[in-house]
Design an enzyme around this catalytic site. Structure first.
Site, mmCIF file in Angstrom:
data_model
loop_
_atom_site.group_PDB
_atom_site.id
_atom_site.type_symbol
_atom_site.label_atom_id
_atom_site.label_comp_id
_atom_site.label_asym_id
_atom_site.label_seq_id
_atom_site.Cartn_x
_atom_site.Cartn_y
_atom_site.Cartn_z
ATOM 1 N N ASP A 1 17.090 -73.844 -59.547
ATOM 2 C CA ASP A 1 17.872 -75.034 -59.197
ATOM 3 C C ASP A 1 17.030 -76.033 -58.398
ATOM 4 O O ASP A 1 17.405 -77.198 -58.253
ATOM 5 C CB ASP A 1 19.097 -74.627 -58.353
ATOM 6 N N LYS B 1 26.865 -72.299 -68.956
ATOM 7 C CA LYS B 1 25.442 -71.977 -68.784
ATOM 8 C C LYS B 1 25.100 -70.701 -69.554
ATOM 9 O O LYS B 1 24.131 -70.662 -70.308
ATOM 10 C CB LYS B 1 25.120 -71.787 -67.286
ATOM 11 N N GLN C 1 25.856 -70.280 -57.738
ATOM 12 C CA GLN C 1 26.785 -71.374 -58.080
ATOM 13 C C GLN C 1 27.445 -71.908 -56.809
ATOM 14 O O GLN C 1 28.044 -71.151 -56.047
ATOM 15 C CB GLN C 1 27.842 -70.854 -59.074
#
Ligand code: NAD
Length: 300
Positions: free
Chosen positions: A126, A59, A103
């Protein structure tokens, strides 16, 4: 045979689609930069799970490549839930960052749901915050979770319309299967499908998969799905990323949840692993971060 049935299988290349997404995003990035805004993401990593490390690195590599800013903040495995939540509160107030990503998975002493709720919905790139999931369910999304969004983009790129199709989704996780099932059943151009959501308690999985025009597989079971699960001409989206040991230098290789060789003569289209859904998830994270920067700064 359905409308997708053909003699050979086409590869749905997420790698290729992600390149076209990045091309399209360049003008939006330039516009923001001219106004003095560099879209910025804070990535929180707790512990040292090797797979999470790989995802976070890829990422941040992509953000750098696009001239965007991302910071990875690493916490030790034994971090407390309260400590992490209060750090997120600081990031919520910090104008430097437009997006915040935690994460997953988190160590077991930390309640993931509570941590996701701690993220400001305006920075939740997200799309996992309950407010954002509510907006998505109502058909008015703020941020669409990156993996399902990437799958919709693959469909539109290759002119695969879910409308009127029977779509079977395997796996009901909050990050892939469940939001995918909602998006594909919404009354809009990227939805209008008839959706069946299967999971570990589903009895007789094959009786559902064999009726699918489009099959989205997000199980985490290496190469479980072979031709015996499929009907002729099915479109397959393989979300799974599984490490299996082999003789190579790294001692492992990545495989999907679908057995690639065995689907070649029965599927009409399929996403490979790697190079399918994975690159799209990262591309959509970049896009969502740009959207967050546009919304927060009211520039677009
Ligand atoms: P998860 O473990 O949270 O959920 C798995 C789901 O599959 C559960 O709903 C479970 O009930 C169901 N399931 C498992 N085995 C089953 C079986 N035999 N029959 C029926 N249902 C079964 O997983 P997740 O986070 O959704 O991830 C799934 C896979 O996708 C993993 O391999 C993960 O690494 C991968 N993934 C890839 C991306 C990407 O960008 N490509 C993104 C997220 C997850």
């Amino acid at each position: 045979m359905n409308q997708f049935a053909m003699n050979f299988m086409h590869v749905l290349s997420g790698k290729e689609v992600s390149h076209s997404v990045y091309e399209d995003l360049k003008s939006r990035i330039d516009f923001l930069k001219k106004k003095g805004v560099v879209p910025s993401l804070a990535v929180i990593l707790v512990g040292d799970d090797p797979a999470s490390n790989v995802y976070v690195q890829s990422k941040s590599r992509q953000f750098k490549k696009m001239g965007l800013h991302s910071d990875t903040i690493t916490f030790p495995e034994e971090t407390s839930e309260a400590g992490l939540a209060s750090f997120i509160e600081e990031l919520n107030q910090d104008d430097t960052f437009h997006g915040i990503l935690v994460q997953l998975p988190l160590p077991k002493q930390i309640d993931e749901k509570r941590i996701i709720r701690a993220i400001s919905p305006e920075k939740d790139v997200d799309g996992f915050h309950p407010e954002n999931l509510g907006l998505l369910t109502a058909g008015n999304p703020r941020f669409i979770p990156c993996t399902p969004k990437g799958i919709l983009r693959i469909f539109s790129h290759y002119d695969i319309s879910p409308s009127g199709k029977h779509i079977v989704i395997l796996g009901r996780s909050n990050i892939v299967g469940r939001p995918m099932s909602i998006l594909l059943s919404l009354k809009n151009d990227s939805g209008n499908g008839t959706v069946t959501l299967c999971h570990s308690r589903t009895a007789d999985l094959k009786s559902f998969t064999k009726k699918a025009d489009i099959l989205v597989v997000a199980l985490g079971s290496p190469e479980l799905i072979d031709e015996s699960y499929l009907k002729d001409g099915v479109v397959i989206v393989d979300v799974g990323i599984n490490r299996v040991s082999d003789d190579s230098e790294t001692r492992y290789k990545l495989v999907g949840d679908v057995h690639w060789e065995s689907i070649q003569t029965i599927a009409s289209y399929a996403t490979p692993v790697p190079g399918g859904v994975g690159p799209m998830t990262i591309a959509m994270l970049v896009e969502n971060t740009i959207e967050a920067a546009e919304q927060i700064t009211k520039l677009s």
